[in-house]
Scaffold this motif. Sequence first.
Motif: not given
Length: 946
Positions: A60-77
């Motif tokens: 199909a004439p579509i593109v999935a764009v997916s950006v993943w950042y290495d930050v989640g709740a486990k990084h929260e102080p």
Amino acid sequence: MHVKVLALSGAALIALGAPLAAQTAKPVPAATLVNQVNIPYQQFTLPNGLRVIVHTDRKAPIVAVSVWYDVGAKHEPKGSTGFAHLFEHLMFNGSENAPGDFFEPLKQVGATDFNGTTNLDRTNYFETVPTAGLERALFLESDRMGYLLGAITQAKLDEQRGVVQNEKRQGDNQPYGLTRYKVTEGLFPADHPYGHDTIGSMADLDAASLDTVKNWFRNHYGPNNAVLVLAGDIDVATAKPLVEKYFGAIKAGPETVTRPAPVPTLPAPKAETIKDRVAAVMVSRYWAIPGGDHPDAAALDVAGAVLGGLASSRLDNALVKKEKLAVNVSAYASTGAQVGTFGIRAIVRPGVDPALVGRRIDAILADFLKNGPTADEVNRVVTTQAAATIRGLESVGGFGGKAVALAQGALFYGDPGFYKKELAVLAAQTPASVKAAANRWLTRPVYALTVEQGPRGAYEEAKVPPRADVAPAAETPVKGTRGPIPALGKVKGLSFPAVQRTTLRNGIELVYAQRSAVPVTQVALSFDAGTAADVADKLGTQGLTLAMLDEGAAGLDSIQIAEAKERLGASIGSGSSADRTTMNLQVPSANLAPALDLFAKIAREPTFSETELARVKQQALAGIAQELTNPSGLVGRVVPPLVYGPAYPYAKAQGGGDPKAVAALTRADLLAFQQAWLRPDKAKLFVVSDRPLAEVKAALDTEFGDWRGTGQAGIKDFSVGMSPAQPKILLVDRPDSPQSMIVGAIPTGLKGTEDLLPVNTANDALGGGFLSRINMDLRETRHWSYGARGGFQTAAEAAPYLISAPVQADKTGPALASAREDVVAFLGKEPMTQEEFDRAINGGINSLPGDYETSDAVLGAMQYNDLLKRPDDYQTTLAARYRGMTRDQLNGAIRSALDPKRTIWVVVGDAKQVRPQLDGLGLAVETVSAASVAGAAAAAPAAAAK
């Protein structure tokens, strides 16, 4: 396992494509299915550290764009819980070079599957766009990666803090909704990276300052802490210069530091009990387990499925089907990047001692630990999971497509192909390996939680109210310097598969479309029945009949049927809409012939065993009781009689039905319903498959071609006409609710068989999407809700308009008034604007290739077109129809359809807090208890039905 939706390479389509005539009753080996899964990719890294992965899929004439950042709740102080998730929301509020809401420019290009999520391990953002819109998507993603801070103001922080706090309330407001916090506290030390939940605490969200939040971004969202995946109509030669153009100038930031997260072991077993306003007691057991890259991860996944994940699981067979101690049971292994959780949950059958259920769970687990699973159990798990993977193969993006598999492996484990290793390890499991892993982790001290019925304890509420004033001058957003957002190129049109019609030898019509992207066949056996066909004075008959179909058929009992499905990797289920009752089959096409044989047995020869009926009836009654504790369940039971009138056939759609009637149903009642409604002369078959029509038809003729109906067919009678209630507010008292569920129901004179495209297109601006006025008002402007919407509920004979808005309890009255004002203004002095019109038209046209990317979407469209008497090529006409619309036409259509003065409001919430807010709104307010709702079905007059 935590990658469930992957993809097949082109070679796999050939390997799994044996003709139906060559198939035997023997299922394809699980290892064969697993070995075919492959997502070819190429990757490169920019000098600033951004890792880029490209997968080409030209279907199909579509593109999935997916950006993943290495930050989640486990990084929260400590003191900053919920910050990662809060920032996910802030990153949708515009950036320096793309001011305004992030969804606006994406909607214009026809983006589908666009959203963002945060969990303990990461934050991701994703959208699927037409190929011609790729540059715009890359500009937007790069702008919020590199040019965001100047656009964040105190007002935006206050706004999104309020939205997030309402997201928390919405989850907490569900039955058993506070369980997640107790499990986390029970298993993990408070200072453990996994020792708090992603949503965070109200107090920490209250305390979030603008400087603290901006520093959080600076420390975590650099390109060197991100993975970008492009999957679809794209190749690396095209992708690389575009990615360099938009992301190359962004400077690297500090590296995210992932703290050690050892798997904690409790010093001794721990048991706790909490109270909640639930319909039944829940007994549960939990252990912390290792993350997804641990050698035992796959084995624990198998253990969870054997114990309580399969339809034929040990806990289900014992506690639900044989001993009848529980109405529902489950077990699972949920693995994060570093640590996971293994859980067992049972909803206790009313009248049964919860302690007995707990002892039986412990005994069944002990037996499993002593003897391990059988080889057949392991094989069924692997087959089931491999088939589930294959069924989701078509999607390039979204919440679980191919982009997800590649990004997750790359971010967590430095290997985009990690999904393939996971599947290989899964396929290699043996009874001995599963037994050994289970004994290593599930013999450790357990955390046991019981949820009993009773008032909830004190609820932690926000202490700092969201600011209502606008941002001061000092907070004026920085104006960007990157130039305008890229324009949209020429979008390729929709390529919808040709739909063919033929008939089986007994006259059943077969509606077929071929899709060859994946080797899967999907079948919908659709009957002209639906909830409108339910028995008027025995509401719940249809639901119980459907629940009994796979509890015994053609000499097979429920356990044998479940095991047979699992060996084939087949998913067989049933459901209903207002107009149709449907049995569904999804299966790898290599196993289609034996799967159709089983499917036909269930459809044609259900036994309705008296023994099984007694159990399933108890489960149905428990389900009704659960509906009466759930805000959505209460709404579903109350609204239909109000909007249609109690005697109209569609008013029968009242959840699980009348509990008194369900309790009295007999085998004869179910058999009579099945023979009257689930019969060949009321059936159509809808199929989407990679197999040619001739092969599919021959296979279906073998199983269904000699089917004949028995007795007289049922008839639905809509001649009674609708008689909606007078405008009022019906308040359903649900004590201890931190949120109220508001529903506004507007009766209309529309039918689904009419042309509703103009009113649905106009509604895009009123309630149909994220950018609609109702949502932007209650969520973004006032931040009283996590999300609100409105839309036409389309059935063949009716299409009322429903507004749905879960809002914080202390703003219930103002929120209802504001939603009412939004509708009145839209239909009056503030109609659809040119900007809203352009957005709806452009989005409607440009989203078509993404809307119908998958076979699921095609199958649904085929059924919907047939029901509403549309042509089979209806989807291919949509672009031209959108282009022919005018703003005056749309405004006129929705004004003619909706009369806001007829609105019936239903509010589910804590009456002692909510009622005073409603009394001044100019409508009569009627308060009822949740318990009284159960009797509404029994009190409704009988509709005409034969």
